[in-house]
Write an enzyme that holds these catalytic residues in place. Sequence first.
Site, PDB file in Angstrom:
ATOM      1  N   ASN A  87       8.052  -5.503  -0.221  1.00 23.72           N
ATOM      2  CA  ASN A  87       7.876  -4.282   0.550  1.00 23.72           C
ATOM      3  C   ASN A  87       6.390  -4.206   0.843  1.00 23.72           C
ATOM      4  O   ASN A  87       5.605  -3.717   0.024  1.00 23.72           O
ATOM      5  CB  ASN A  87       8.361  -3.052  -0.221  1.00 23.72           C
TER       6      ASN A  87
ATOM      7  N   HIS B 279      12.314  -2.397   3.100  1.00 26.59           N
ATOM      8  CA  HIS B 279      11.707  -1.104   3.438  1.00 26.59           C
ATOM      9  C   HIS B 279      12.653   0.004   3.006  1.00 26.59           C
ATOM     10  O   HIS B 279      13.868  -0.116   3.187  1.00 26.59           O
ATOM     11  CB  HIS B 279      11.434  -0.987   4.941  1.00 26.59           C
TER      12      HIS B 279
ATOM     13  N   PRO C 109       0.795  -1.218   0.000  1.00 25.12           N
ATOM     14  CA  PRO C 109       0.000   0.000   0.000  1.00 25.12           C
ATOM     15  C   PRO C 109       0.832   1.276   0.000  1.00 25.12           C
ATOM     16  O   PRO C 109       1.860   1.365   0.671  1.00 25.12           O
ATOM     17  CB  PRO C 109      -0.835  -0.100   1.278  1.00 25.12           C
ATOM     18  N   ASN C 110       0.364   2.222  -0.775  1.00 26.57           N
ATOM     19  CA  ASN C 110       0.890   3.576  -0.885  1.00 26.57           C
ATOM     20  C   ASN C 110       2.219   3.681  -1.626  1.00 26.57           C
ATOM     21  O   ASN C 110       2.703   4.785  -1.861  1.00 26.57           O
ATOM     22  CB  ASN C 110       0.996   4.249   0.488  1.00 26.57           C
TER      23      ASN C 110
ATOM     24  N   ARG D  85       4.999  11.086  -2.095  1.00 24.79           N
ATOM     25  CA  ARG D  85       4.569  10.820  -0.716  1.00 24.79           C
ATOM     26  C   ARG D  85       5.753  10.965   0.242  1.00 24.79           C
ATOM     27  O   ARG D  85       6.726  10.223   0.150  1.00 24.79           O
ATOM     28  CB  ARG D  85       4.008   9.395  -0.599  1.00 24.79           C
TER      29      ARG D  85
ATOM     30  N   ARG E 166      11.956   4.393  13.542  1.00 26.39           N
ATOM     31  CA  ARG E 166      10.715   5.157  13.392  1.00 26.39           C
ATOM     32  C   ARG E 166       9.792   4.912  14.581  1.00 26.39           C
ATOM     33  O   ARG E 166      10.218   4.439  15.622  1.00 26.39           O
ATOM     34  CB  ARG E 166      10.057   4.798  12.054  1.00 26.39           C
TER      35      ARG E 166
ATOM     36  N   ALA F 228       2.724  -0.767   5.229  1.00 28.48           N
ATOM     37  CA  ALA F 228       2.124  -0.825   6.563  1.00 28.48           C
ATOM     38  C   ALA F 228       1.624  -2.226   6.926  1.00 28.48           C
ATOM     39  O   ALA F 228       1.523  -2.550   8.117  1.00 28.48           O
ATOM     40  CB  ALA F 228       0.986   0.186   6.659  1.00 28.48           C
TER      41      ALA F 228
ATOM     42  N   GLU G 188      12.462  -9.249   3.067  1.00 30.68           N
ATOM     43  CA  GLU G 188      11.630  -8.122   3.494  1.00 30.68           C
ATOM     44  C   GLU G 188      12.402  -6.834   3.214  1.00 30.68           C
ATOM     45  O   GLU G 188      13.573  -6.724   3.558  1.00 30.68           O
ATOM     46  CB  GLU G 188      11.319  -8.241   4.981  1.00 30.68           C
TER      47      GLU G 188
ATOM     48  N   TYR H   2      10.757   8.876   2.295  1.00 27.73           N
ATOM     49  CA  TYR H   2      10.853   7.828   1.285  1.00 27.73           C
ATOM     50  C   TYR H   2      11.673   8.215   0.054  1.00 27.73           C
ATOM     51  O   TYR H   2      11.884   7.385  -0.828  1.00 27.73           O
ATOM     52  CB  TYR H   2       9.454   7.387   0.854  1.00 27.73           C
TER      53      TYR H   2
END
Length: 151
Positions: free
Chosen positions: A74, A100, A10-11, A18, A107, A77, A98, A23
């Site tokens: 990735n 990111h 998502p996103n 964004r 964070r 969320a 995984e 990012y």
Amino acid sequence: MTSLLILNGPNLNLLGTRQPEVYGATTLADIEAACTAHAKTRGISIAFAQTNHEGEMLDLIHAAKGTHKGIILNAGAYTHTSVALMDAIQSVEIPVIELHLSNIHAREAFRQKSFIAQVAVGQICGFGAIGYTLAIDAIIDHLGKKSAVGA
């Protein structure tokens, strides 16, 4: 030829606009172009998918079995919330890296928990867009080691 799936959640379709302070300014299309070029130098093929829907991510992971040798994921969320993604990864028995863009461990506290990490070969985070090519190299190395031991 070895085939990998790079699956974005998502996103991530909004990359480049964004929260560029978190990012970066690189778009998802830029990342896909860099990955395609890198994969060519490594002699592998890459398939890309992006979805904002958890169920579709599950379907794509399930469909990867028998088609792809590895997955770079990735999950956005969903990393921090989806037991279903964790179960799907475990069920298909395909190595997963995984990934990111940001360092999730630096964070907010809720982003520091990953359900994916429990079933992934490893995690790459905090290196921005270059993390994707690092992940390609990591999964190729992992697959090579797995083949060398006859697994």
